[in-house]
Design a protein around this motif. Structure first.
Motif, short mmCIF file in Angstrom:
data_model
loop_
_atom_site.label_atom_id
_atom_site.label_comp_id
_atom_site.label_asym_id
_atom_site.label_seq_id
_atom_site.Cartn_x
_atom_site.Cartn_y
_atom_site.Cartn_z
N SER A 160 0.84 -1.18 0.00
CA SER A 160 0.00 0.00 0.00
C SER A 160 0.88 1.24 0.00
N ASN A 161 0.30 2.39 -0.30
CA ASN A 161 1.06 3.63 -0.35
C ASN A 161 1.72 3.94 0.98
N SER A 162 1.15 3.44 2.08
CA SER A 162 1.71 3.67 3.41
C SER A 162 2.74 2.61 3.79
N GLY A 163 2.92 1.60 2.91
CA GLY A 163 3.88 0.54 3.18
C GLY A 163 3.28 -0.70 3.80
N ASP A 164 1.98 -0.68 4.08
CA ASP A 164 1.31 -1.85 4.66
C ASP A 164 0.90 -2.83 3.57
N VAL A 165 0.40 -4.00 3.99
CA VAL A 165 -0.13 -4.98 3.04
C VAL A 165 -1.46 -4.47 2.50
N PRO A 166 -1.62 -4.35 1.17
CA PRO A 166 -2.89 -3.88 0.62
C PRO A 166 -4.00 -4.91 0.86
N ASN A 167 -5.20 -4.43 0.96
CA ASN A 167 -6.35 -5.31 1.19
C ASN A 167 -7.00 -5.64 -0.15
N VAL A 168 -6.38 -6.57 -0.89
CA VAL A 168 -6.92 -7.01 -2.18
C VAL A 168 -7.31 -8.47 -2.06
N PRO A 169 -8.57 -8.81 -2.34
CA PRO A 169 -9.00 -10.21 -2.22
C PRO A 169 -8.20 -11.13 -3.14
N GLY A 170 -7.74 -12.27 -2.62
CA GLY A 170 -6.99 -13.24 -3.40
C GLY A 170 -7.12 -14.61 -2.79
N GLY A 171 -6.20 -15.48 -3.08
CA GLY A 171 -6.24 -16.81 -2.51
C GLY A 171 -5.62 -17.85 -3.42
N GLU A 172 -5.69 -19.10 -3.00
CA GLU A 172 -5.10 -20.21 -3.74
C GLU A 172 -6.13 -20.87 -4.64
N LEU A 173 -5.63 -21.53 -5.68
CA LEU A 173 -6.47 -22.32 -6.57
C LEU A 173 -5.60 -23.37 -7.25
N THR A 174 -6.18 -24.23 -8.05
CA THR A 174 -5.41 -25.23 -8.78
C THR A 174 -4.47 -24.53 -9.77
N SER A 175 -3.23 -24.96 -9.80
CA SER A 175 -2.24 -24.30 -10.67
C SER A 175 -2.70 -24.30 -12.12
N GLU A 176 -2.44 -23.18 -12.78
CA GLU A 176 -2.82 -23.02 -14.19
C GLU A 176 -1.83 -22.06 -14.84
N ALA A 177 -1.92 -21.92 -16.16
CA ALA A 177 -1.01 -21.05 -16.90
C ALA A 177 -1.12 -19.62 -16.42
N VAL A 178 0.02 -18.92 -16.43
CA VAL A 178 0.08 -17.53 -15.96
C VAL A 178 0.51 -16.64 -17.12
N PRO A 179 -0.39 -15.81 -17.65
CA PRO A 179 0.00 -14.92 -18.75
C PRO A 179 0.97 -13.85 -18.27
N ILE A 180 1.79 -13.34 -19.19
CA ILE A 180 2.66 -12.23 -18.85
C ILE A 180 1.81 -11.01 -18.51
N GLY A 181 2.22 -10.28 -17.48
CA GLY A 181 1.48 -9.11 -17.05
C GLY A 181 0.39 -9.41 -16.05
N THR A 182 0.29 -10.67 -15.60
CA THR A 182 -0.73 -11.04 -14.61
C THR A 182 -0.54 -10.26 -13.32
N VAL A 183 -1.65 -9.79 -12.75
CA VAL A 183 -1.64 -9.27 -11.38
C VAL A 183 -2.13 -10.41 -10.50
N GLN A 184 -1.20 -11.00 -9.78
CA GLN A 184 -1.48 -12.19 -8.97
C GLN A 184 -1.62 -11.77 -7.50
N VAL A 185 -2.61 -12.36 -6.80
CA VAL A 185 -2.84 -12.01 -5.40
C VAL A 185 -2.85 -13.27 -4.55
N PRO A 186 -1.75 -13.57 -3.84
CA PRO A 186 -1.72 -14.70 -2.92
C PRO A 186 -2.63 -14.46 -1.73
N PRO A 187 -2.77 -15.44 -0.83
CA PRO A 187 -3.66 -15.29 0.32
C PRO A 187 -3.34 -14.09 1.20
#
Length: 238
Positions: A160-187
């Motif tokens: 985050s702009n303040s240096g904290d962890v941003p609050n963006v919903p994410g999580g795990e799923l079955t592995s799949e192809a990752v396109p270039i430029g992906t915005v990925q959000v782990p848990p």
């Protein structure tokens, strides 16, 4: 194809041992032939003992140095690229001599002057919905300014702009192809923009991808810069 060099931030110093023609393009640094400042992109003749050097700029990361006829190099799995993480190839060190792949007659032509992106305080990148897009995740990505805490060819790690962890919903799923430029959000809810050296598969939510026309701008971002996303329609480039 013709192998070339990717220069990062400091660029290095190169001396011609024989007459040749080189091309330069990219951002992040000012190129010099001996004491002369070069306007890039450009193609130039070098004579024996001519020297190329580079001065870093406050923004931008990468410039490319090509040699007419290609840089002589061995290939692994069809590529001349070095992958230090995968222990493929070796980094260039002081005193290394680079050869020419083949002799080529080159016509020097004038190139239009290109003003490399001079990023402002906050850089804006366009987003398209990704494989796991949701209204909540896209809203979280586009309503705040992010800081870049880490940056390399694998990607950009965002806080985050303040240096904290941003609050963006994410999580795990079955592995799949990752396109270039992906915005990925782990848990942990901290987004990662995945670039060229990303893993080809991944098991985390991908709510968005960088618009293809903005990938070159994402690749020129560095640690400490600020970033804002803007959601656009896939049929538009603006």
């Amino acid at each position: 194809f013709a192998p070339l060099l990717e220069l990062n931030i400091t660029g290095g110093r190169y001396r011609a041992l024989a007459a040749c023609v080189v091309g330069l393009a990219g951002a992040g640094m000012v190129a010099h032939k001996n004491e002369e400042v070069l306007e890039t992109p450009c193609s130039i003749h070098l004579q024996p003992d001519d020297e190329l050097s580079f001065t870093p700029l406050p923004t931008g990361v990468r410039m490319y140095l090509a040699l007419a006829g290609g840089i002589d190099s061995k290939q692994f799995m069809g590529s001349s690229s070095v992958d230090l993480n995968g222990n493929i190839g070796k980094p260039l060190t002081t005193g290394v001599v680079l050869g020419q792949q083949q002799q080529r007659d080159v016509l020097i032509t004038s190139l239009p002057h290109f003003q490399a992106h001079q990023f402002g305080e906050t850089v804006s990148l366009r987003l398209l919905p990704g494989p796991q897009a949701s209204g909540e995740a896209l809203s979280a990505l586009t309503r705040q300014v992010f800081g870049i805490s880490q940056a390399d060819r694998m990607g950009l790690r965002l806080v985050s702009n303040s240096g904290d962890v941003p609050n963006v919903p994410g999580g795990e799923l079955t592995s799949e192809a990752v396109p270039i430029g992906t915005v990925q959000v782990p848990p942990g809810a901290a987004p990662i923009v995945l670039l060229h050296d990303r893993g080809s598969i991944g098991g985390y939510h991908k709510p968005a991808v960088i618009h293809p026309h903005d990938l070159h701008r994402a690749a020129q971002l560095r640690q400490g810069q600020k970033l804002r996303f803007r959601l656009v329609d896939a049929t538009t480039s603006s």
